[in-house]
Write a protein that holds these residues in place. Structure first.
Motif: not given
Ligand SMILES: Cc1ncc(COP(=O)(O)O)c(C=O)c1O
Length: 480
Positions: A18-25, A35-40, A42-47
């Motif tokens: 679903r989200f880009p994977v970062h293997r380099t900076l 980024l905040l949308a992605e974090l939100t 992930m956090a909502a699902e895990e909560d």
């Protein structure tokens, strides 16, 4: 927690679909809102996983309003380095007051003849490591016990004491004298501890309560032995330190385990468990700050200047100190007591449910955190049945048992109802499986119930740890 799940319920590449994977900076930084949308997300699902109330331990408070308040407190000092006190006198206030409040909770007023003190650390393991390092240094300075002097220091710990003590022995070159516990009471026998002590014993350990069974070792007897033999006594209150005192006030059978007990010389109590602070904080208190001070570190000849630190860490988060302080002062004794009342009552009700099944057996005499096993069938059949219903117990071994540290998310009435209904079906399922001679899938691993890990432990450990740390680096480029 584990990427390499034999049952295949956890992904090796979480969120890669679903989200880009970062293997380099990234060459160009990505927008904050993305980024905040992605974090939100992930956090909502895990909560949602722990909000069900079916998870043992882990989420101690489970109140998003409290977390939002702590986040505000954290944010004001998140960028502050607590090591640099000339710039941040607030940290001296927070740390000093956290230590004072824990000393008070642990009845340091009962200490006579020495000056008590404490340290704020990064977690239960951090508190235990600091305590054992302090005992090693203190014993070297005051009793001449050191490997260099031909006297290998040793630590005597009950088998049920947390592996952080084994880790301390491993890291600090201390002989680990692990003694068995009584299988019926789950408690250590003071006579067995006494027999394991010799002139090189720097400290003995008791838990209040221990992680496997939630039971409290006979601290008063251990204290007498420690005094008699001139060794320290560390009480591991990582789990119980912030809840047992309130259980005692509420009239539950909690024996004294703190500085009121003669011979107790240090206690760990986790602010990030039943202290309801953020993860990454714990407190260790000493009856005599000379023991704590023995592990202070300095390097005054360094070209970078004279270096000193109060513990093993260097820079530390001012945000965590602020949030920990904010949690304690906001809740106050009254808040902690109210939470404890609900948790103790829920644990009692859950244990009554377990006892209503003659095939199940509670281990020892626990209070807020308990384990149960069965003499009629492999208890992991019960875990197998409950897992798809969302329950996440911790699996134990010798004997196989399942463990539940009751926390606030379990105190909702619907969770107790679901526990009763699911457990009744699970017992029927376990009986059938046992009768059919089928093996259970679950197994015992700290922090969860997972199969395997019976042989080739080094290789399995490396696979699991590498799964946590390295997998994303080996993600195929096409998916990056
Ligand atoms: C009794 C006890 N001691 C120590 C620890 C270690 O704490 P941490 O995981 O915060 O390092 C735990 C963790 O559950 C515990 O239950």
């Amino acid at each position: 927690m584990f990427d390499r799940d034999p049952e295949g319920t956890m992904s090796d590449f979480p969120y890669a679909d679903r989200f880009p994977v970062h293997r380099t900076l990234p060459e160009q930084g990505r927008p904050r809102e993305d980024l905040l949308a992605e974090l939100t997300a992930m956090a909502a699902e895990e909560d949602a996983v722990w909000e069900s109330g079916k998870i043992s331990g882990t989420m101690y408070c489970g109140d998003h309003e409290h977390y939002a308040y702590l986040t505000e407190a954290f944010a004001k000092f998140a960028h502050v380095n607590a090591l640099q006190r000339d710039m941040c006198p607030s940290q001296t206030k927070f740390e000093g007051e956290i230590i004072a409040m824990v000393l008070d909770l642990m009845h340091a007023e009962a200490v006579t003849g020495t000056r008590p003190g404490g340290l704020v650390t990064s977690g239960g393991t951090g508190s235990i490591l600091h305590a054992i390092l302090a005992y090693r240094e203190y014993a070297a300075a005051t009793r001449g016990i050191s490997a260099a002097a031909g006297r290998l220091p040793n630590l005597v710990k009950p088998e049920t004491a947390h592996p952080a003590f084994d880790k301390a022995c491993h890291l600090f070159g201390i002989e680990n004298r692990t003694v068995p516990v009584d299988p019926a009471t789950t408690l250590v026998d003071p006579a067995v501890v006494a027999a394991a002590i010799d002139d090189n014993t720097i400290a003995i350990v008791g838990s209040a309560g221990n992680y496997p069974y939630g039971t409290i070792d006979p601290i008063a007897e251990l204290g007498r032995i420690a005094l008699d033999r001139g060794a320290g006594l560390h009480v591991d209150g990582c789990l119980g330190g912030f809840i047992l005192p309130f259980g005692e006030e509420l009239g539950y059978p909690v024996p004294a385990f703190d500085f009121r007990v003669p011979g107790v010389t240090s206690i760990s109590a986790d602010t990030h468990k039943y202290g309801y602070a953020f993860k990454g904080s714990s407190v260790v208190v000493f009856s005599d700050k000379a023991i704590r001070n023995a592990q202070y570190f300095h390097q005054v000849g360094w070209s970078g200047g004279k270096y000193m630190s109060p513990g093993m860490d260097g820079s530390r988060s001012g945000g965590l100190l602020a949030a920990t302080w904010a949690s304690m002062v906001h809740l106050g004794r009254d808040g902690y007591r109210a939470y404890a009342r609900d948790i103790f009552a829920t644990a009692e009700a859950m244990m009554a449910t377990v006892r209503s099944h003659p095939e199940l057996r509670i281990m020892g005499a626990p209070t807020f955190c308990f384990s149960f096993t069965s003499d009629a069938f492999d208890i992991y059949h019960v875990a197998d049945f409950m897992k798809p219903r969302g329950w996440r117990f911790n699996g134990q071994q010798y004997p196989n048992a399942i463990h539940l540290a009751v926390t606030r998310p379990q105190t909702k009435a619907c969770v107790l109802e679901a526990f009763s209904a699911d457990l009744a079906e699970a017992v029927a399922y376990a009986r059938e499986q046992q009768a059919a001679g089928r093996l259970a899938h679950s197994g015992a691993i700290y922090g969860g119930v997972i199969g395997g890990l019976t042989s080739e432990v080094e290789a399995v450990m490396t696979m699991i740890m590498d799964g946590m740390l390295d997998t994303q680096q080996s993600l195929p480029p096409a998916r990056a």
